[in-house]
Design a protein around this motif. Structure first.
Motif, PDB file in Angstrom:
ATOM      1  N   ALA A  21       5.238   7.166 -11.156  1.00  0.00           N
ATOM      2  CA  ALA A  21       5.264   8.139 -12.245  1.00  0.00           C
ATOM      3  C   ALA A  21       6.062   9.385 -11.883  1.00  0.00           C
ATOM      4  O   ALA A  21       6.269   9.696 -10.713  1.00  0.00           O
ATOM      5  N   THR A  22       6.504  10.096 -12.909  1.00  0.00           N
ATOM      6  CA  THR A  22       7.072  11.429 -12.754  1.00  0.00           C
ATOM      7  C   THR A  22       6.043  12.433 -13.220  1.00  0.00           C
ATOM      8  O   THR A  22       5.600  12.395 -14.378  1.00  0.00           O
ATOM      9  N   ILE A  23       5.641  13.327 -12.318  1.00  0.00           N
ATOM     10  CA  ILE A  23       4.629  14.339 -12.637  1.00  0.00           C
ATOM     11  C   ILE A  23       5.324  15.690 -12.778  1.00  0.00           C
ATOM     12  O   ILE A  23       5.864  16.221 -11.799  1.00  0.00           O
ATOM     13  N   PRO A  24       5.358  16.266 -13.974  1.00  0.00           N
ATOM     14  CA  PRO A  24       5.979  17.585 -14.149  1.00  0.00           C
ATOM     15  C   PRO A  24       4.995  18.693 -13.822  1.00  0.00           C
ATOM     16  O   PRO A  24       3.981  18.856 -14.497  1.00  0.00           O
ATOM     17  N   LEU A  25       5.294  19.453 -12.762  1.00  0.00           N
ATOM     18  CA  LEU A  25       4.494  20.630 -12.410  1.00  0.00           C
ATOM     19  C   LEU A  25       5.286  21.862 -12.860  1.00  0.00           C
ATOM     20  O   LEU A  25       5.861  22.594 -12.069  1.00  0.00           O
ATOM     21  N   GLY A  68       0.780  -1.236   0.000  1.00  0.00           N
ATOM     22  CA  GLY A  68       0.000   0.000   0.000  1.00  0.00           C
ATOM     23  C   GLY A  68       0.807   1.280   0.000  1.00  0.00           C
ATOM     24  O   GLY A  68       0.252   2.354   0.263  1.00  0.00           O
ATOM     25  N   ILE A  69       2.104   1.203  -0.315  1.00  0.00           N
ATOM     26  CA  ILE A  69       2.933   2.412  -0.363  1.00  0.00           C
ATOM     27  C   ILE A  69       3.087   2.852  -1.814  1.00  0.00           C
ATOM     28  O   ILE A  69       3.591   2.106  -2.651  1.00  0.00           O
ATOM     29  N   ARG A  70       2.621   4.055  -2.095  1.00  0.00           N
ATOM     30  CA  ARG A  70       2.782   4.647  -3.417  1.00  0.00           C
ATOM     31  C   ARG A  70       3.979   5.593  -3.408  1.00  0.00           C
ATOM     32  O   ARG A  70       4.224   6.292  -2.419  1.00  0.00           O
ATOM     33  N   VAL A  71       4.728   5.612  -4.503  1.00  0.00           N
ATOM     34  CA  VAL A  71       5.926   6.451  -4.586  1.00  0.00           C
ATOM     35  C   VAL A  71       5.894   7.192  -5.915  1.00  0.00           C
ATOM     36  O   VAL A  71       5.754   6.584  -6.976  1.00  0.00           O
ATOM     37  N   LEU A  72       6.012   8.511  -5.834  1.00  0.00           N
ATOM     38  CA  LEU A  72       5.910   9.364  -7.011  1.00  0.00           C
ATOM     39  C   LEU A  72       7.057  10.363  -7.055  1.00  0.00           C
ATOM     40  O   LEU A  72       7.604  10.743  -6.017  1.00  0.00           O
ATOM     41  N   THR A  73       7.397  10.773  -8.252  1.00  0.00           N
ATOM     42  CA  THR A  73       8.350  11.861  -8.447  1.00  0.00           C
ATOM     43  C   THR A  73       7.600  13.082  -8.954  1.00  0.00           C
ATOM     44  O   THR A  73       6.743  12.964  -9.839  1.00  0.00           O
ATOM     45  N   VAL A  74       7.911  14.237  -8.394  1.00  0.00           N
ATOM     46  CA  VAL A  74       7.347  15.503  -8.858  1.00  0.00           C
ATOM     47  C   VAL A  74       8.494  16.394  -9.306  1.00  0.00           C
ATOM     48  O   VAL A  74       9.503  16.523  -8.603  1.00  0.00           O
ATOM     49  N   ALA A  75       8.353  16.973 -10.488  1.00  0.00           N
ATOM     50  CA  ALA A  75       9.387  17.863 -11.035  1.00  0.00           C
ATOM     51  C   ALA A  75       8.779  19.251 -11.213  1.00  0.00           C
ATOM     52  O   ALA A  75       8.132  19.522 -12.234  1.00  0.00           O
ATOM     53  N   PRO A  76       8.961  20.138 -10.232  1.00  0.00           N
ATOM     54  CA  PRO A  76       8.259  21.433 -10.268  1.00  0.00           C
ATOM     55  C   PRO A  76       9.125  22.600 -10.731  1.00  0.00           C
ATOM     56  O   PRO A  76      10.355  22.566 -10.659  1.00  0.00           O
ATOM     57  N   HIS A  77       8.444  23.625 -11.227  1.00  0.00           N
ATOM     58  CA  HIS A  77       9.021  24.965 -11.331  1.00  0.00           C
ATOM     59  C   HIS A  77       8.238  25.827 -10.351  1.00  0.00           C
ATOM     60  O   HIS A  77       7.052  26.105 -10.573  1.00  0.00           O
ATOM     61  N   GLY A  78       8.851  26.228  -9.260  1.00  0.00           N
ATOM     62  CA  GLY A  78       8.169  27.050  -8.278  1.00  0.00           C
ATOM     63  C   GLY A  78       8.957  28.303  -7.969  1.00  0.00           C
ATOM     64  O   GLY A  78      10.179  28.350  -8.144  1.00  0.00           O
ATOM     65  N   LYS A  79       8.262  29.317  -7.473  1.00  0.00           N
ATOM     66  CA  LYS A  79       8.895  30.601  -7.163  1.00  0.00           C
ATOM     67  C   LYS A  79       9.708  30.502  -5.879  1.00  0.00           C
ATOM     68  O   LYS A  79       9.449  31.194  -4.888  1.00  0.00           O
ATOM     69  N   SER A  80      10.716  29.661  -5.913  1.00  0.00           N
ATOM     70  CA  SER A  80      11.596  29.488  -4.764  1.00  0.00           C
ATOM     71  C   SER A  80      12.659  30.588  -4.765  1.00  0.00           C
ATOM     72  O   SER A  80      12.951  31.187  -5.809  1.00  0.00           O
ATOM     73  N   PRO A  81      13.272  30.857  -3.602  1.00  0.00           N
ATOM     74  CA  PRO A  81      14.359  31.843  -3.577  1.00  0.00           C
ATOM     75  C   PRO A  81      15.494  31.487  -4.531  1.00  0.00           C
ATOM     76  O   PRO A  81      16.075  32.365  -5.172  1.00  0.00           O
ATOM     77  N   PHE A 117      14.136  30.999 -20.945  1.00  0.00           N
ATOM     78  CA  PHE A 117      13.496  29.964 -20.129  1.00  0.00           C
ATOM     79  C   PHE A 117      11.985  30.139 -20.109  1.00  0.00           C
ATOM     80  O   PHE A 117      11.227  29.183 -20.306  1.00  0.00           O
ATOM     81  N   PHE A 118      11.517  31.363 -19.913  1.00  0.00           N
ATOM     82  CA  PHE A 118      10.079  31.628 -19.871  1.00  0.00           C
ATOM     83  C   PHE A 118       9.419  31.307 -21.213  1.00  0.00           C
ATOM     84  O   PHE A 118       8.274  30.839 -21.247  1.00  0.00           O
ATOM     85  N   ARG A 119      10.127  31.543 -22.311  1.00  0.00           N
ATOM     86  CA  ARG A 119       9.545  31.280 -23.624  1.00  0.00           C
ATOM     87  C   ARG A 119       9.328  29.791 -23.862  1.00  0.00           C
ATOM     88  O   ARG A 119       8.541  29.420 -24.745  1.00  0.00           O
ATOM     89  N   THR A 120      10.001  28.941 -23.085  1.00  0.00           N
ATOM     90  CA  THR A 120       9.830  27.492 -23.255  1.00  0.00           C
ATOM     91  C   THR A 120       8.715  26.936 -22.380  1.00  0.00           C
ATOM     92  O   THR A 120       8.447  25.735 -22.432  1.00  0.00           O
ATOM     93  N   ILE A 121       8.081  27.782 -21.552  1.00  0.00           N
ATOM     94  CA  ILE A 121       6.988  27.343 -20.693  1.00  0.00           C
ATOM     95  C   ILE A 121       5.667  27.723 -21.365  1.00  0.00           C
ATOM     96  O   ILE A 121       5.359  28.905 -21.488  1.00  0.00           O
ATOM     97  N   PRO A 122       4.871  26.766 -21.805  1.00  0.00           N
ATOM     98  CA  PRO A 122       3.619  27.111 -22.487  1.00  0.00           C
ATOM     99  C   PRO A 122       2.719  28.040 -21.682  1.00  0.00           C
ATOM    100  O   PRO A 122       2.064  28.915 -22.269  1.00  0.00           O
ATOM    101  N   LEU A 123       2.661  27.893 -20.364  1.00  0.00           N
ATOM    102  CA  LEU A 123       1.817  28.766 -19.551  1.00  0.00           C
ATOM    103  C   LEU A 123       2.473  30.102 -19.225  1.00  0.00           C
ATOM    104  O   LEU A 123       1.853  30.971 -18.601  1.00  0.00           O
ATOM    105  N   ARG A 124       3.759  30.272 -19.590  1.00  0.00           N
ATOM    106  CA  ARG A 124       4.484  31.545 -19.489  1.00  0.00           C
ATOM    107  C   ARG A 124       4.583  32.094 -18.074  1.00  0.00           C
ATOM    108  O   ARG A 124       4.642  33.307 -17.873  1.00  0.00           O
ATOM    109  N   ARG A 125       4.616  31.220 -17.084  1.00  0.00           N
ATOM    110  CA  ARG A 125       4.805  31.693 -15.718  1.00  0.00           C
ATOM    111  C   ARG A 125       5.405  30.580 -14.874  1.00  0.00           C
ATOM    112  O   ARG A 125       5.371  29.408 -15.250  1.00  0.00           O
ATOM    113  N   ILE A 126       5.959  30.977 -13.719  1.00  0.00           N
ATOM    114  CA  ILE A 126       6.486  30.036 -12.743  1.00  0.00           C
ATOM    115  C   ILE A 126       5.378  29.687 -11.756  1.00  0.00           C
ATOM    116  O   ILE A 126       4.548  30.530 -11.400  1.00  0.00           O
TER     117      ILE A 126
END
Length: 253
Positions: free
Chosen positions: A241-245, A178-191, A207-216
């Motif tokens: 799975a690897t989930i790209p955020l 019953g243990i699920r294990v996932l990878t998350v790959a985020p772009h977040g507004k970290s310092p 870098f921003f031009r390569t993000i379809p949503l055009r934001r972090i």
């Protein structure tokens, strides 16, 4: 938003940035939260923010490169909060730079703080999660592992890709308990990301031009809430799975 009431989460590297955002979102979903990092003042700020959600919270200073400190960390969380249902491996020292410029010490620190620390914590929480009927482990990776131009990011990518391999292996080996294990790959507004954007304005614009949503991504609303949702029953059939955020930027195919 998932309902994580009655769950206990442990988040490493939670003194700021993405780790802090995830901790706050888990609390908003009703989980009790233990946060760890190397700087007490930053942990105190995170604890104050988490406590505002009305859940139990504890902050523990810890160097994730120290195996004894990790063992004590898990024991303290279990003793005070009753167990661990969610583990988020976010802490990471980043060995950035071109290969000829990255020292052995920096590369080793990247592995010790990232995949090795995650490996140790995953094994430490395994019996606790088994006792509680299962759990969810989230390992934080990065799109640098599939970057179109790896120049200057090879050592960091190697560290993060190792975490993806650990995720796949643990998902395969621990699913029957019953243990699920996932990878998350985020772009977040970290310092760290904001500092990189300031120091590299031209590369940042590209870098921003390569993000379809055009934001972090926003730390709580975009990254943290997604992670909290992945820990809920609604995603009980998702593991390995690897989930790209990341606003649609990376291609992990």
């Amino acid at each position: 938003m998932a309902d994580l009431s009655g769950k206990v989460a442990l988040v490493t590297g939670a003194g700021q940035g993405i780790g802090q955002g995830i901790a706050m979102a888990l609390a908003n979903a009703g989980a009790a939260v233990a946060v760890t990092g190397r700087t007490q003042a930053k942990l105190d700020a995170t604890c104050d923010a988490v406590a505002a959600a009305g859940v139990e919270v504890m902050g523990i200073t810890c160097d994730v490169k120290d195996p004894l400190a990790l063992r004590d960390l898990v024991q303290q969380v279990r003793a005070q909060l009753g167990g661990i249902d969610i583990l988020v491996n976010n802490a990471q020292e980043v060995p950035n730079g071109k290969l000829l410029d990255v020292s052995d010490e920096a590369f080793q620190a990247g592995f010790d703080s990232g995949p090795l620390a995650a490996f140790r914590l995953m094994k430490a929480v395994h019996p606790i999660m088994v006792e509680r009927g299962g759990g969810t482990i989230i390992n934080l990776a990065s799109s640098v592992g599939v970057r179109w131009d790896m120049t200057g990011y090879g050592a960091y990518a190697a560290v993060k890709q190792a975490l993806r391999s650990l995720t796949r292996a643990a998902a395969a080996e621990w699913g029957d308990v019953g243990i699920r294990v996932l990878t998350v790959a985020p772009h977040g507004k970290s310092p760290g990301l904001e500092r990189w954007l300031r120091d590299n304005p031209e590369e940042g614009a590209a870098f921003f031009r390569t993000i379809p949503l055009r934001r972090i991504g926003r730390l709580v609303e975009d990254i943290g809430t997604a992670v909290a949702s992945l820990c809920g029953d609604e995603f009980s059939y998702l593991t390995g799975a690897t989930i790209p955020l990341d606003g649609g930027q990376a291609n992990f195919d």
